[in-house]
Design a protein around this motif. Sequence first.
Motif, PDB file in Angstrom:
ATOM      1  N   ALA A  75       8.963 -16.034 -22.856  1.00 11.21           N
ATOM      2  CA  ALA A  75      10.113 -16.415 -22.039  1.00 11.21           C
ATOM      3  C   ALA A  75      10.044 -17.921 -21.827  1.00 11.21           C
ATOM      4  N   VAL A  76      11.063 -18.628 -22.306  1.00 10.74           N
ATOM      5  CA  VAL A  76      11.078 -20.090 -22.246  1.00 10.74           C
ATOM      6  C   VAL A  76      12.316 -20.523 -21.471  1.00 10.74           C
ATOM      7  N   VAL A 124      14.224 -16.524 -25.638  1.00 11.35           N
ATOM      8  CA  VAL A 124      13.164 -15.564 -25.937  1.00 11.35           C
ATOM      9  C   VAL A 124      12.814 -15.744 -27.401  1.00 11.35           C
ATOM     10  N   VAL A 125      11.559 -16.113 -27.657  1.00 13.73           N
ATOM     11  CA  VAL A 125      11.121 -16.393 -29.019  1.00 13.73           C
ATOM     12  C   VAL A 125       9.691 -15.905 -29.184  1.00 13.73           C
ATOM     13  N   ALA A 126       9.349 -15.415 -30.359  1.00 12.52           N
ATOM     14  CA  ALA A 126       8.006 -14.903 -30.611  1.00 12.52           C
ATOM     15  C   ALA A 126       7.018 -16.046 -30.813  1.00 12.52           C
ATOM     16  N   ALA A 127       5.810 -15.906 -30.278  1.00  7.45           N
ATOM     17  CA  ALA A 127       4.748 -16.887 -30.502  1.00  7.45           C
ATOM     18  C   ALA A 127       4.382 -16.891 -31.993  1.00  7.45           C
ATOM     19  N   VAL A 128       4.188 -18.070 -32.548  1.00  2.87           N
ATOM     20  CA  VAL A 128       3.903 -18.165 -33.975  1.00  2.87           C
ATOM     21  C   VAL A 128       2.415 -18.015 -34.287  1.00  2.87           C
ATOM     22  N   ARG A 129       1.560 -18.165 -33.257  1.00  5.24           N
ATOM     23  CA  ARG A 129       0.120 -18.039 -33.478  1.00  5.24           C
ATOM     24  C   ARG A 129      -0.590 -17.710 -32.165  1.00  5.24           C
ATOM     25  N   ALA A 142      10.962  -9.955 -21.580  1.00  2.92           N
ATOM     26  CA  ALA A 142      10.930 -11.420 -21.616  1.00  2.92           C
ATOM     27  C   ALA A 142      12.280 -11.991 -21.214  1.00  2.92           C
ATOM     28  N   LEU A 143      13.377 -11.350 -21.657  1.00  2.55           N
ATOM     29  CA  LEU A 143      14.718 -11.804 -21.285  1.00  2.55           C
ATOM     30  C   LEU A 143      14.909 -11.708 -19.771  1.00  2.55           C
ATOM     31  N   GLY A 144      14.388 -10.631 -19.169  1.00  3.67           N
ATOM     32  CA  GLY A 144      14.465 -10.505 -17.718  1.00  3.67           C
ATOM     33  C   GLY A 144      13.712 -11.615 -17.009  1.00  3.67           C
ATOM     34  N   SER A 145      12.568 -11.994 -17.570  1.00  2.00           N
ATOM     35  CA  SER A 145      11.803 -13.094 -16.985  1.00  2.00           C
ATOM     36  C   SER A 145      12.568 -14.410 -17.081  1.00  2.00           C
ATOM     37  N   VAL A 146      13.249 -14.614 -18.195  1.00  2.00           N
ATOM     38  CA  VAL A 146      14.081 -15.808 -18.341  1.00  2.00           C
ATOM     39  C   VAL A 146      15.185 -15.808 -17.295  1.00  2.00           C
ATOM     40  N   ALA A 147      15.847 -14.678 -17.125  1.00  2.00           N
ATOM     41  CA  ALA A 147      16.944 -14.572 -16.161  1.00  2.00           C
ATOM     42  C   ALA A 147      16.468 -14.865 -14.747  1.00  2.00           C
ATOM     43  N   ASP A 148      15.280 -14.332 -14.396  1.00  2.00           N
ATOM     44  CA  ASP A 148      14.747 -14.581 -13.050  1.00  2.00           C
ATOM     45  C   ASP A 148      14.429 -16.057 -12.851  1.00  2.00           C
ATOM     46  N   GLU A 188      30.753 -14.777 -14.891  1.00  2.00           N
ATOM     47  CA  GLU A 188      31.481 -14.367 -16.087  1.00  2.00           C
ATOM     48  C   GLU A 188      30.496 -14.380 -17.247  1.00  2.00           C
ATOM     49  N   LEU A 189      30.374 -13.252 -17.956  1.00  2.00           N
ATOM     50  CA  LEU A 189      29.398 -13.137 -19.033  1.00  2.00           C
ATOM     51  C   LEU A 189      30.099 -13.134 -20.387  1.00  2.00           C
ATOM     52  N   GLU A 190      29.640 -14.005 -21.263  1.00  2.00           N
ATOM     53  CA  GLU A 190      30.118 -14.035 -22.636  1.00  2.00           C
ATOM     54  C   GLU A 190      28.956 -13.714 -23.556  1.00  2.00           C
ATOM     55  N   VAL A 191      29.105 -12.667 -24.374  1.00  2.00           N
ATOM     56  CA  VAL A 191      28.061 -12.263 -25.316  1.00  2.00           C
ATOM     57  C   VAL A 191      28.508 -12.622 -26.726  1.00  2.00           C
ATOM     58  N   VAL A 192      27.666 -13.367 -27.450  1.00  2.00           N
ATOM     59  CA  VAL A 192      27.983 -13.787 -28.810  1.00  2.00           C
ATOM     60  C   VAL A 192      26.916 -13.228 -29.746  1.00  2.00           C
ATOM     61  N   ASP A 193      27.335 -12.429 -30.726  1.00  2.00           N
ATOM     62  CA  ASP A 193      26.398 -11.938 -31.741  1.00  2.00           C
ATOM     63  C   ASP A 193      26.181 -13.066 -32.751  1.00  2.00           C
ATOM     64  N   ALA A 194      25.293 -13.972 -32.368  1.00  2.00           N
ATOM     65  CA  ALA A 194      25.133 -15.215 -33.117  1.00  2.00           C
ATOM     66  C   ALA A 194      24.430 -15.008 -34.452  1.00  2.00           C
ATOM     67  N   GLY A 195      23.472 -14.090 -34.493  1.00  2.00           N
ATOM     68  CA  GLY A 195      22.741 -13.862 -35.736  1.00  2.00           C
ATOM     69  C   GLY A 195      21.750 -14.953 -36.065  1.00  2.00           C
ATOM     70  N   HIS A 196      21.256 -15.666 -35.044  1.00  2.00           N
ATOM     71  CA  HIS A 196      20.353 -16.789 -35.278  1.00  2.00           C
ATOM     72  C   HIS A 196      18.898 -16.331 -35.416  1.00  2.00           C
ATOM     73  N   ARG A 197      18.074 -17.209 -35.936  1.00  2.00           N
ATOM     74  CA  ARG A 197      16.634 -17.094 -36.019  1.00  2.00           C
ATOM     75  C   ARG A 197      16.057 -18.494 -35.755  1.00  2.00           C
ATOM     76  N   PRO A 198      14.805 -18.611 -35.301  1.00  2.00           N
ATOM     77  CA  PRO A 198      13.828 -17.561 -35.008  1.00  2.00           C
ATOM     78  C   PRO A 198      13.940 -16.987 -33.605  1.00  2.00           C
ATOM     79  N   SER A 199      14.673 -17.662 -32.705  1.00  2.00           N
ATOM     80  CA  SER A 199      14.815 -17.136 -31.347  1.00  2.00           C
ATOM     81  C   SER A 199      15.512 -15.779 -31.365  1.00  2.00           C
ATOM     82  N   ARG A 200      15.074 -14.907 -30.468  1.00  2.00           N
ATOM     83  CA  ARG A 200      15.712 -13.592 -30.382  1.00  2.00           C
ATOM     84  C   ARG A 200      16.944 -13.659 -29.487  1.00  2.00           C
ATOM     85  N   TYR A 201      16.833 -14.424 -28.404  1.00  2.00           N
ATOM     86  CA  TYR A 201      17.955 -14.620 -27.475  1.00  2.00           C
ATOM     87  C   TYR A 201      17.978 -16.074 -27.025  1.00  2.00           C
TER      88      TYR A 201
END
Length: 560
Positions: A482-483, A461-466, A498-504, A542-555
Amino acid sequence: MDEPRASEGASAETSEDHRPRRGGADRPGAPLSARELPDLLERVHAALTARRDVLDDLNVFPVPDGDTGTNMVLTVRSGLTALRDAQPASGAELSREVIRGAIRGARGNSGVILSQVIRAVVEELTGHHEVDAATYARALGHARELAYEAVAEPVEGTILTAITAAARQARAAADEGFDLPRASAWTCDAVARAVAATPDQLAVLREAGVVDAGARGFEVVLAAVHGHLTGDEPEVHLDAPTHGERRRETGCHGSRDNPFEVQYLLDAPDDRAPVIRRALEQLGDSVVVVAAGGLLNVHVHTARIGPAIEVGLGHGRPSNIHVVHFDEQIAQRAAASHAAIGAVTVLQGPGLISAVTSRHVEVVEGAAGRLPSVAQLLDAIERVTAHAVVLLPGHRNAIPTAMQAAELARGDGGREVEVVVEAVTPPAVLAGLAVLDPEGTLADVCATIAEAAGAVRTGEVVAAVRDADTPIGTVRAGQPLAVVDGEVVTACEDPVTALGSVADAMELKRAELVTLLVGAEVGVDERAAAVEVIEAAAPDAELEVVDAGHRPSRYWIGAE
């Protein structure tokens, strides 16, 4: 003033007809020319590189981190690379780039302090066609001032002591009217004696039976400078304990309350350095902060990685975040003699970097729009102590750079380096590193990593730049996209949708293992909602959640 005793192998002539043997020196006591800076840095870099492993083994203070030689090499190399890249340019521009390059590439206490020595020397060289003994003394005096200013709690018996000895002796030699080669000989001798005395100042050195590694590294630097001036480089004794002896003597030493080294660059005004230094003193020790024209290099030993990085976030934008666990680093050095395979990868986000950095893995920070250079990848390859290296690009656009770095590493250093082109997303990198076998063969390890990375489906999940017209319709700047597997699936009004759309689109209900990487911009409530979305989409995984702190992607999502 009495003549100094000569170090073994040192060229410490004091007669008036002492003649330097170097290109362009056509008279006794010929001064150093500013135009010789590239050759001078080349010689210093070569001297440190030749002695890097011994300096690494020598290190026991402030913790037995075993990387002093490597840190000093990388610092000088970064300044030298910046100098090469900036040519041709004006003297002032070259000076600025060399200083910023050295500070940008500085690692560890000794490396950051050495960057200040380079800064002082370059600042003194700038504007001088010739550098005599008095200028040399001013440069070392300036280096001492910058070094002590950078360190929150100066400790004697370290590189600081060696710099002080150099500054004092160079000043004394200049006051006596010595020419530059003779003043350099005096200075080298004084530093050699100061280094030899460091065990008398620090009990940990005395107990380990070694001198301070940073101080010895500085001695190597000044000996290389003297060699450039005269053609006779003083011998530097680099006796170090064997791996077993050093572990036995120093294994219990170090700040167990502050087991991590955290270092990063910070885009912030120079006047923020003292403020950041004071804040970090509350979080740990070995605090060093230096500045160069809006770029700060921040270093601390701490148990609180997140808060140490947040100090920087309060004043600017951190980058090149590097986290080392000292116990793992010690184990890495101990295992270096038999570890076959190590890895270098490109990732972004302090949480993600901390999660994967280990004794076999070096991380170079980078993401879309901010991918690392060939030089950065080469530096990381050099830090890996294994015999062969697997390079995971972390992004499709980083593949050409990774290929070039691998080719150069093979040609220049004779290292076995291979690029795994399947590892081009953070989830794919994680999957690849999970199956890294440090004791395997390079071909087998590459094949296993490629298979694991290639088997991971990835979503983002990433924001459109333009604003743009796309195959899915019109997209507005800032709209969450959603990519999946590199293709835009849909544009949404909020990131959780958008995350839900990715999951689907990824059909997570079939997955056995799902990894959710949470970006820097995600708040607590949104994170909880995002986890609920993934749990609902993949109830049996099995779900692993990592608070990665990355940019520019949100998830990022990885599914296996």
